[in-house]
Scaffold this motif. Sequence first.
Motif, PDB file in Angstrom:
ATOM      1  N   ALA A   8      24.796  49.253  34.023  1.00 59.18           N
ATOM      2  CA  ALA A   8      25.734  49.891  34.947  1.00 59.18           C
ATOM      3  C   ALA A   8      27.175  49.483  34.647  1.00 59.18           C
ATOM      4  CB  ALA A   8      25.371  49.529  36.384  1.00 59.18           C
ATOM      5  N   VAL A   9      27.404  48.200  34.403  1.00 60.15           N
ATOM      6  CA  VAL A   9      28.766  47.731  34.115  1.00 60.15           C
ATOM      7  C   VAL A   9      29.265  48.296  32.787  1.00 60.15           C
ATOM      8  CG1 VAL A   9      30.206  45.693  33.715  1.00 60.15           C
ATOM      9  CG2 VAL A   9      28.453  45.648  35.505  1.00 60.15           C
ATOM     10  N   LEU A  10      28.378  48.429  31.823  1.00 61.10           N
ATOM     11  CA  LEU A  10      28.774  49.022  30.537  1.00 61.10           C
ATOM     12  C   LEU A  10      29.227  50.467  30.711  1.00 61.10           C
ATOM     13  CD1 LEU A  10      26.014  47.608  28.143  1.00 61.10           C
ATOM     14  CD2 LEU A  10      28.439  46.993  28.195  1.00 61.10           C
ATOM     15  N   GLN A  11      28.702  51.162  31.728  1.00 59.50           N
ATOM     16  CA  GLN A  11      29.114  52.540  31.994  1.00 59.50           C
ATOM     17  C   GLN A  11      30.589  52.634  32.363  1.00 59.50           C
ATOM     18  OE1 GLN A  11      26.583  54.087  35.117  1.00 59.50           O
ATOM     19  NE2 GLN A  11      24.710  53.523  34.030  1.00 59.50           N
ATOM     20  N   SER A  12      31.155  51.522  32.835  1.00 60.08           N
ATOM     21  CA  SER A  12      32.561  51.533  33.261  1.00 60.08           C
ATOM     22  C   SER A  12      33.518  51.747  32.098  1.00 60.08           C
ATOM     23  CB  SER A  12      32.910  50.214  33.949  1.00 60.08           C
ATOM     24  OG  SER A  12      32.962  49.144  33.007  1.00 60.08           O
ATOM     25  N   GLY A  13      33.072  51.404  30.883  1.00 60.97           N
ATOM     26  CA  GLY A  13      33.965  51.525  29.736  1.00 60.97           C
ATOM     27  C   GLY A  13      35.012  50.434  29.677  1.00 60.97           C
ATOM     28  N   HIS A  14      34.927  49.453  30.543  1.00 63.25           N
ATOM     29  CA  HIS A  14      35.906  48.362  30.531  1.00 63.25           C
ATOM     30  C   HIS A  14      35.771  47.586  29.226  1.00 63.25           C
ATOM     31  CE1 HIS A  14      37.926  44.605  31.620  1.00 63.25           C
ATOM     32  NE2 HIS A  14      38.540  45.308  32.561  1.00 63.25           N
ATOM     33  N   PRO A  15      36.877  47.213  28.594  1.00 63.47           N
ATOM     34  CA  PRO A  15      36.805  46.509  27.300  1.00 63.47           C
ATOM     35  C   PRO A  15      36.040  45.189  27.360  1.00 63.47           C
ATOM     36  CG  PRO A  15      39.048  46.494  28.181  1.00 63.47           C
ATOM     37  CD  PRO A  15      38.281  47.473  28.992  1.00 63.47           C
ATOM     38  N   ASN A  16      35.991  44.559  28.530  1.00 59.73           N
ATOM     39  CA  ASN A  16      35.281  43.291  28.656  1.00 59.73           C
ATOM     40  C   ASN A  16      33.998  43.448  29.468  1.00 59.73           C
ATOM     41  OD1 ASN A  16      37.259  41.809  27.235  1.00 59.73           O
ATOM     42  ND2 ASN A  16      38.508  41.694  29.087  1.00 59.73           N
ATOM     43  N   LYS A  21      32.940  40.377  44.197  1.00 59.52           N
ATOM     44  CA  LYS A  21      33.157  40.410  42.753  1.00 59.52           C
ATOM     45  C   LYS A  21      32.015  41.128  42.036  1.00 59.52           C
ATOM     46  CE  LYS A  21      34.141  37.010  39.099  1.00 59.52           C
ATOM     47  NZ  LYS A  21      32.973  37.087  38.225  1.00 59.52           N
ATOM     48  N   TYR A  22      30.822  40.874  42.485  1.00 57.83           N
ATOM     49  CA  TYR A  22      29.637  41.460  41.860  1.00 57.83           C
ATOM     50  C   TYR A  22      29.618  42.979  42.035  1.00 57.83           C
ATOM     51  CZ  TYR A  22      24.647  42.022  40.746  1.00 57.83           C
ATOM     52  OH  TYR A  22      23.449  42.410  40.204  1.00 57.83           O
ATOM     53  N   ILE A  23      29.886  43.460  43.249  1.00 58.92           N
ATOM     54  CA  ILE A  23      29.851  44.903  43.511  1.00 58.92           C
ATOM     55  C   ILE A  23      31.083  45.607  42.975  1.00 58.92           C
ATOM     56  CG2 ILE A  23      29.730  46.675  45.321  1.00 58.92           C
ATOM     57  CD1 ILE A  23      27.115  45.206  44.854  1.00 58.92           C
ATOM     58  N   ARG A  24      32.221  44.908  42.934  1.00 51.15           N
ATOM     59  CA  ARG A  24      33.447  45.528  42.423  1.00 51.15           C
ATOM     60  C   ARG A  24      33.231  46.089  41.016  1.00 51.15           C
ATOM     61  NH1 ARG A  24      38.605  44.332  44.157  1.00 51.15           N
ATOM     62  NH2 ARG A  24      37.837  42.361  45.022  1.00 51.15           N
ATOM     63  N   ALA A  25      32.418  45.407  40.232  1.00 53.13           N
ATOM     64  CA  ALA A  25      32.183  45.837  38.854  1.00 53.13           C
ATOM     65  C   ALA A  25      31.436  47.158  38.781  1.00 53.13           C
ATOM     66  CB  ALA A  25      31.404  44.756  38.102  1.00 53.13           C
ATOM     67  N   LEU A  26      30.854  47.596  39.899  1.00 52.28           N
ATOM     68  CA  LEU A  26      30.086  48.841  39.926  1.00 52.28           C
ATOM     69  C   LEU A  26      30.868  50.016  40.490  1.00 52.28           C
ATOM     70  CD1 LEU A  26      26.735  47.374  41.322  1.00 52.28           C
ATOM     71  CD2 LEU A  26      27.371  47.753  38.919  1.00 52.28           C
ATOM     72  N   VAL A  27      32.059  49.753  41.010  1.00 50.50           N
ATOM     73  CA  VAL A  27      32.836  50.792  41.686  1.00 50.50           C
ATOM     74  C   VAL A  27      33.898  51.377  40.768  1.00 50.50           C
ATOM     75  CG1 VAL A  27      34.399  51.294  43.608  1.00 50.50           C
ATOM     76  CG2 VAL A  27      32.434  49.772  43.956  1.00 50.50           C
ATOM     77  N   ASP A  28      33.846  52.678  40.577  1.00 46.99           N
ATOM     78  CA  ASP A  28      34.891  53.396  39.837  1.00 46.99           C
ATOM     79  C   ASP A  28      35.982  53.758  40.833  1.00 46.99           C
ATOM     80  OD1 ASP A  28      36.521  54.978  38.323  1.00 46.99           O
ATOM     81  OD2 ASP A  28      34.977  56.439  37.763  1.00 46.99           O
ATOM     82  N   PHE A  29      36.991  52.907  40.922  1.00 49.26           N
ATOM     83  CA  PHE A  29      38.043  53.109  41.921  1.00 49.26           C
ATOM     84  C   PHE A  29      38.873  54.360  41.644  1.00 49.26           C
ATOM     85  CE2 PHE A  29      36.966  48.718  42.690  1.00 49.26           C
ATOM     86  CZ  PHE A  29      37.124  48.574  44.056  1.00 49.26           C
ATOM     87  N   ARG A  30      38.881  54.814  40.394  1.00 46.75           N
ATOM     88  CA  ARG A  30      39.673  56.008  40.069  1.00 46.75           C
ATOM     89  C   ARG A  30      39.092  57.261  40.710  1.00 46.75           C
ATOM     90  NH1 ARG A  30      39.089  55.060  33.800  1.00 46.75           N
ATOM     91  NH2 ARG A  30      36.994  54.761  34.652  1.00 46.75           N
ATOM     92  N   SER A  31      37.789  57.239  40.999  1.00 45.78           N
ATOM     93  CA  SER A  31      37.176  58.387  41.662  1.00 45.78           C
ATOM     94  C   SER A  31      36.589  57.983  43.012  1.00 45.78           C
ATOM     95  CB  SER A  31      36.086  58.998  40.773  1.00 45.78           C
ATOM     96  OG  SER A  31      35.094  58.046  40.449  1.00 45.78           O
ATOM     97  N   SER A  32      37.221  57.005  43.655  1.00 51.35           N
ATOM     98  CA  SER A  32      36.836  56.574  44.998  1.00 51.35           C
ATOM     99  C   SER A  32      37.936  56.936  45.983  1.00 51.35           C
ATOM    100  CB  SER A  32      36.594  55.056  45.028  1.00 51.35           C
ATOM    101  OG  SER A  32      35.521  54.698  44.188  1.00 51.35           O
ATOM    102  N   PHE A  33      37.558  57.129  47.258  1.00 54.09           N
ATOM    103  CA  PHE A  33      38.527  57.628  48.228  1.00 54.09           C
ATOM    104  C   PHE A  33      38.336  56.987  49.596  1.00 54.09           C
ATOM    105  CE2 PHE A  33      37.785  60.772  44.975  1.00 54.09           C
ATOM    106  CZ  PHE A  33      39.075  61.095  44.583  1.00 54.09           C
TER     107      PHE A  33
END
Length: 461
Positions: free
Chosen positions: A140-148, A193-205
């Motif tokens: 799931a975290v890898l889906q974020s595309g975050h470099p780290n 911290k754990y759940i933040r990594a699962l949230v796509d804030f760019r498409s959250s409202f």
Amino acid sequence: MISSLSFSSSSSTATLFTCSTAPRVSTSRISCFVKTDGGGGGVWRRSRCPYLVLCTSKLRGVADMLDEENSYSRGTAAAPAVAASSSVSDQREILHPQTFLDARSGEDLLLGIRKETEAGRLPINVAQAMEELYLNYQNAVLQSGHPNANEIALSNMAVALDRIFMDVRDPFQFSPHHEAIREPFDYYLFGQKYIRALVDFRSSFLGNMSIFNEMEKKLHQGANIILVSNHQSEADPAVISLLLESTSPFIAENMICVAGDRVVTDPLCKPFSMGRNLLCVYSKKHMNDDPELIDMKKKANTKSLKEMALLLRGGSKVIWIAPSGGRDRPDPDTKEWYPAPFDASAVDNMRRLTEHAGVPGHIYPLAVLCYDIMPPPPQVEKDIGEKRMISFHGVGLSVASNINYHETTATLKDPEEAKMAYTQSLYSSVCEQYNVLTSAIHGKQGLKASTPTVSLSQPWL
């Protein structure tokens, strides 16, 4: 994690209402009260000293947490590292194996699970669940595309597995009113911290930020706030706090969740539940699972009800309840998600508790949309230990103006009719807000999905 309110009933009659999603409201006579069903990103670093854990005494040393990861646009996986307080040595912590905190890779985590299982310190079923949780979380975290992303998944899961393992070895017992454990180890920030990594804030409202601001002011003035809400996943409390942390921090950190027994008994849930303020109850849906325990469960729920009444008398409390008695689930035919029906007796009991507290109280309809990141099983399961499906996705939260019972039911003389009408008013508002969030997130309309009654924003960007 967590929450829904339910009652044990002696009789029950269902009445169906319609709303734009999928509408039902049930009523039942109550004999005993209550139920509920319990996240963030960023990067943790390994600590050289023993990791901090819940205890009555203080611990030795300062846990080394890594530098805060810079999140891109604050909208992806990264988040502040969790800080822990320095304290005096604790025997339990010193003897606690550093199996997971010493891991340098995902393979180390998996090997650690197997090592502790072979040593007899981890039950096989818990070990299998931990392994599955790690693999699903990492994907799931890898889906974020975050470099780290790999480092974020590794550090968050190292701490999560450590906390789960620690509780298996020395189980924590929740009291009827549990206060979030913030030191010496901060379980609240760990969960965020754990759940933040699962949230796509760019498409959250966030819907109607001004009303959340209004609620914060009332809380600071001593009033109580009741959030009558739908309930979608174990991550709901963390999602609510994450979307409010920058604009309504008091609500984010002080919200009390009515929490079902499963989130305080499931080994994978418990560490996250330890970081929330909870009123612990036995779920109506599972009240009769073991006939020999029914009386004990009813007595425990009565005790939790008294705790709630005492809390409300003190004022400045914000309580989140889901009067559906459980998590939303999709329609089996259409696969469409919608807010589950509200129990009118649960709503009315909460309303009466609020009115009798002796301080001002306000009831607001709250809509949550976050099932994508951690959906529940398709059906209600009797056994503890559900499979965790996890994804990286946008989420939504919205609140509408408080709904006054006496104004809503002024023309109604029959108490049962008034109870149903008030419940329907709250439920319809939740459905309306939920539809707007659905259009914004799943319909890809974004901020354009706003309506005259639901104004969407993204204050974190």
